[in-house]
Each structure stands twice: as structure tokens, then as C-alpha cells.
Design a protein around this motif. Structure first.
Motif, PDB file in Angstrom:
ATOM      1  N   THR A   1     -10.776  10.153   5.093  1.00 57.23           N
ATOM      2  CA  THR A   1     -11.671   9.513   4.085  1.00 57.23           C
ATOM      3  C   THR A   1     -12.724   8.520   5.343  1.00 57.23           C
ATOM      4  N   GLU A   2     -12.258   8.407   5.934  1.00 64.32           N
ATOM      5  CA  GLU A   2     -13.907   8.168   7.250  1.00 64.32           C
ATOM      6  C   GLU A   2     -14.575  10.199   8.107  1.00 64.32           C
TER       7      GLU A   2
ATOM      8  N   ARG B   1      -7.899  -1.826   9.843  1.00 67.62           N
ATOM      9  CA  ARG B   1      -6.985  -1.085   9.391  1.00 67.62           C
ATOM     10  C   ARG B   1      -6.367  -0.703  10.732  1.00 67.62           C
TER      11      ARG B   1
ATOM     12  N   ARG C   1     -14.786   2.232  13.149  1.00 66.16           N
ATOM     13  CA  ARG C   1     -14.426   1.873  11.735  1.00 66.16           C
ATOM     14  C   ARG C   1     -13.882   0.939  11.593  1.00 66.16           C
ATOM     15  N   LEU C   2     -12.532   2.128  12.087  1.00 70.36           N
ATOM     16  CA  LEU C   2     -11.354   1.154  11.639  1.00 70.36           C
ATOM     17  C   LEU C   2     -10.502   0.515  12.192  1.00 70.36           C
TER      18      LEU C   2
ATOM     19  N   ASP D   1      -6.639   8.359   7.240  1.00 71.05           N
ATOM     20  CA  ASP D   1      -8.153   7.743   6.703  1.00 71.05           C
ATOM     21  C   ASP D   1      -9.406   8.398   8.008  1.00 71.05           C
ATOM     22  N   TRP D   2      -8.745   9.513   8.332  1.00 70.51           N
ATOM     23  CA  TRP D   2      -9.535  10.291   8.669  1.00 70.51           C
ATOM     24  C   TRP D   2      -9.594  10.987   7.393  1.00 70.51           C
TER      25      TRP D   2
ATOM     26  N   GLU E   1       4.546   1.862  11.286  1.00 63.63           N
ATOM     27  CA  GLU E   1       2.882   1.583  11.699  1.00 63.63           C
ATOM     28  C   GLU E   1       3.435   1.449  13.870  1.00 63.63           C
TER      29      GLU E   1
ATOM     30  N   ASN F   1      -3.128  10.652  10.269  1.00 63.81           N
ATOM     31  CA  ASN F   1      -3.692   9.121   9.726  1.00 63.81           C
ATOM     32  C   ASN F   1      -4.706   9.247   8.560  1.00 63.81           C
TER      33      ASN F   1
ATOM     34  N   GLU G   1       0.346  -1.111  -0.285  1.00 63.26           N
ATOM     35  CA  GLU G   1      -0.153  -0.422   0.385  1.00 63.26           C
ATOM     36  C   GLU G   1       1.105   1.439  -0.005  1.00 63.26           C
TER      37      GLU G   1
ATOM     38  N   ARG H   1       0.744   8.312   1.421  1.00 58.30           N
ATOM     39  CA  ARG H   1       1.898   6.971   1.812  1.00 58.30           C
ATOM     40  C   ARG H   1       2.936   7.157   0.566  1.00 58.30           C
TER      41      ARG H   1
END
Length: 406
Positions: A324-325, A383, A377-378, A321-322, A345, A319, A212, A249
Motif C-alpha cells: 500500500t505504501e 501501525r 507513515r506507518l 503494508d509495503w 508480530e 510486511n 485483522e 493475513r
């Protein structure tokens, strides 16, 4: 000193016993006087519904020698020795109620405030910056309450952070805090075009990357499909795996080559690259963020005669992912203005700051507000709760708010 006041299984008892024998160990700390709380409590910047309980706690500490010694021992470990293991030290539950234990630790943290103000005064730090540490302590009260049934207090895992203020390395300037250090080794290699101003970040030599484009834990061994980055400078150019600033990333399938007659390194190893820390309290609108960053540039120029060319940060807040979330949040809006990059990580990043703890089964953590529901959700999706990194070149501050790195 009566060590029976502390649970035997707790760590730190040997430190307490040794400290008890030092001269003045049982002196009543100023923070356990009513006048101290009256002077410094308003500077915390948060509601203080527990203020009426402080007088009784102060009387208990003045009466009980063990509590005086222990308070002085904690302050010595945190503020003189810089000990970061205080989270494992015992709580005097046989002498104080559960609620009083939290307030006891809060007052010990507040004892740093007059020391910090004096340290700031000696080097001419402006008065409007001097209350920043108190506001940080105010923000820790909610973190503590989240893990202690709503009781106010301060977690000793955080108290040593205050030593950075005492050492004149940490300053709250507007919405953010800034910790002084040179360019950290977790930054990617940053290059900037002298023709167009384009900024490129390449992975450091040896970075291990997942498929990823994230970085696994530092102790991880290479796996099939993972890539070890190489940063190669030769024949007047530098080549490496680029970082996608929007996704936070790396792009392991790409190799970018930059001619060094156009691209130069954006930072030198010895210059200051303060790291940005985001204290609790909400209100992280882009306007406040930009005002803080601009003020910080002027602050370091005026108070330290230093030109700051970049800021950086490593945090659970970054992060990717925030985005998206929580796409419409102030947090996501801020991240879209920064050059994001991956960090190794770590487990359970951010849990402590959102829940006041990071132990136990993840499935038992509540999801009772929008941020906690995003954590849920993660977790449910498997995740990692990862941290991320960012940098922002100060040359790009005028365009902050326009998606400079997108």
C-alpha cells in the motif's frame, strides 16, 4: 592484555580476558595485511573510498597486541562458536578512532572469506557462487554507515551470519541468498489440488489471530475478538482458517474444508525448503528474482542432488503494508508474485536494515528517502513495523510474474 582499552560497562570483557590466555591469541590475523585487502576488497562489489586508510590501520593492529587478541577473539566467537551476542561487545575506542573501529570490524568480517572459499571448494561449489559472501559483506557497509555518520564498517550484530556460509548451509545465487533447512514450523499448512493445481494455505493449529487476521506477538494472551485457529483432519478432509495470499493475513471469519482425495500436503517435514534472504544492494527487479529462483532449483539439483519443491522467507521486507505504501516499487511487485502469510508480530522489524540501528524514539528516525518515508507513515499511523512470511512452490515458477497466487 590491557583491558583498560575497553569501556568497563560493556559486556564481553570476560570472554576477551579468557581468550587472551590461549596459545597464539596475539597472532596477527591475515586480514590485517595489505595484500589481503588488495585480494579480497574488489569482491565486495561496492565503492571503497576508504581503501587508502587500510594501510595505517594494519600498522596499528600489527603494533598493538590488544587489537590482535581482540580480533582473534571476535573471529573465534563468530566463526567457531557461532555466538550471536557480539553486538554488545565493546569497541576499542581508546586504541582506534571512531572511523577506524568500523574498518577494524569490517576487516575481521572479511577474514571469513578465504575460509568460506575453501569450504565451498571442498564440496565442489561453482566458482561463480563463491564471491556471494563477499557481496553480502559489501552490503553491510551501507547499513553500518547509516548509523555511524557515514563512516564505513561492519556491525558485529551481523558477523555471525557468515558462519552459515562456512558450514555450507548458505549460498548466494544471483540476487538472493538461500539458507538450507527443512520446512520451518512457522509455515502454514500448505495443500495443493492434484486436479487444478490450486494452492491453499491453512493456519496451523493454535495460531492466535487478531481481528485483522494478523498474528500478535508470541507472548500475547488472547483478547476479546481474537481467534485461536484450529486445523482439523477428519472424515477424509482437512478444515481450517485460510490465509489470503494477496493480503498476507488470515481470514478468521472463514473456514475452508479440503477433501484429501483431491488436496495433498505440498511439503513433507523432512525435505529441504530453503529460506530466501534478500541482501542489500537494490536491483530487485522481477526478472532478476525469477532468474535467481530458477538458478537455485538447478543449483540444489546439481550440487546436492536435491529436488526443491518450495522456497520460503520470513522478513520485514514482506510486511503487507509495503504494497500500500510503496505500490509501484520492485518490492511490491515481488510480493504480488508470492503466497504471503502472517508471522507473530515483532517490534521494530526492519529498522536495523534501513537505519543501521533500532534503538531510541521512533519519532527521531529520519524520512529522507522513499522507503524511510514509508516507515514514517506507518509509525505516524500507529501501525506495527511487522515482518511477514512467504512461500513459493517451484511448480509455479514458470508462471512467476503473472500473479500466480492472486
Amino acid at each position: 592484555m590491557d583491558l583498560s582499552a575497553f569501556p568497563e560497562e560493556c559486556q564481553g570483557l570476560e570472554n576477551i580476558s579468557a581468550f587472551a590466555a590461549t596459545p597464539g591469541a596475539d597472532t596477527l590475523p591475515d586480514c590485517f595485511t595489505d595484500s589481503f585487502f588488495e585480494q579480497y576488497a574488489p569482491r565486495l562489489g561496492v565503492p571503497l573510498p576508504f581503501a587508502g586508510e587500510i594501510h595505517e590501520l594494519n600498522k596499528l593492529v600489527a603494533r598493538e597486541r590488544t587489537l590482535r587478541i581482540y580480533a582473534n577473539c571476535i573471529a573465534d566467537a563468530a566463526f567457531r562458536r557461532g555466538c550471536w551476542e557480539l553486538g554488545s561487545w565493546p569497541r576499542p575506542r581508546k586504541l582506534l578512532t571512531e572511523r577506524q573501529c568500523g574498518l577494524y570490524q569490517l576487516l575481521i568480517a572479511m577474514s571469513a572469506l578465504p575460509r568460506i572459499r575453501e569450504s565451498y571448494r571442498k564440496i565442489g561449489i561453482p566458482e561463480r557462487v563463491a564471491d556471494g559472501p563477499a557481496q553480502w559483506i559489501g552490503g553491510t557497509i551501507g547499513i553500518y554507515a547509516a548509523a555511524h555518520n557515514g563512516n564505513p564498517g561492519h556491525d558485529l550484530r551481523q558477523i555471525t551470519w557468515l558462519k552459515n556460509y562456512m558450514d555450507n548451509r548458505l549460498f548466494r545465487i544471483g540476487r538472493f541468498e538461500y539458507l538450507i533447512h527443512s520446512a520451518p514450523d512457522w509455515l502454514p499448512a500448505i495443500y495443493r489440488s492434484c486436479k487444478t493445481g490450486r494452492t491453499v494455505a491453512l493456519c496451523r493449529d493454535g495460531w492466535l489471530l487478531t481481528e485483522e487476521g494478523f498474528r500478535p506477538p508470541r507472548e500475547a494472551l488472547p483478547r476479546h475478538g481474537w481467534t485461536t485457529a484450529r486445523l482439523i483432519e477428519q472424515n477424509g478432509s482437512v478444515s481450517g482458517i485460510p490465509v489470503d495470499p494477496a493480503a498476507g493475513r488470515a481470514e478468521p471469519g472463514r473456514l475452508e474444508t479440503l477433501p484429501l482425495d483431491e488436496y495433498e500436503t505440498a511439503l513433507s517435514p523432512e525435505e529441504w525448503v530453503p529460506s530466501v534472504h534478500i541482501p542489500g544492494g537494490g536491483g530487485m527487479k522481477l526478472e532478476l528474482a525469477k532468474d535467481s529462483l530458477k538458478w537455485a532449483v538447478d543449483f540444489f539439483r546439481t550440487c546436492f542432488h536435491r529436488e526443491i519443491r518450495a522456497f520460503c522467507c520470513e522478513s520485514w521486507i514482506l510486511n503487507p503494508d509495503w504494497m500500500t505504501e510503496l505500490p509501484d516499487s520492485n518490492l511490491a511487485r515481488l510480493m504480488r508474485e508470492l503466497f504471503l502469510f502472517p508471522l507473530p508480530e515483532t517490534e521494530r522489524a526492519g529498522l536495523f536494515f534501513v537505519y543501521g540501528r533500532d534503538d531510541g524514539e521512533l519519532s527521531r528516525y529520519p524520512a529522507d528517502n522513499s522507503l524511510r518515508r514509508a516507515f514514517r507513515r506507518l509509525i505516524d499511523a500507529g501501525r506495527p513495523l511487522r515482518a511477514g512470511g512467504m512461500f513459493l512452490l517451484t511448480a509455479d515458477l514458470p508462471r512467476f510474474g503473472t500473479g500466480t497466487y492472486r
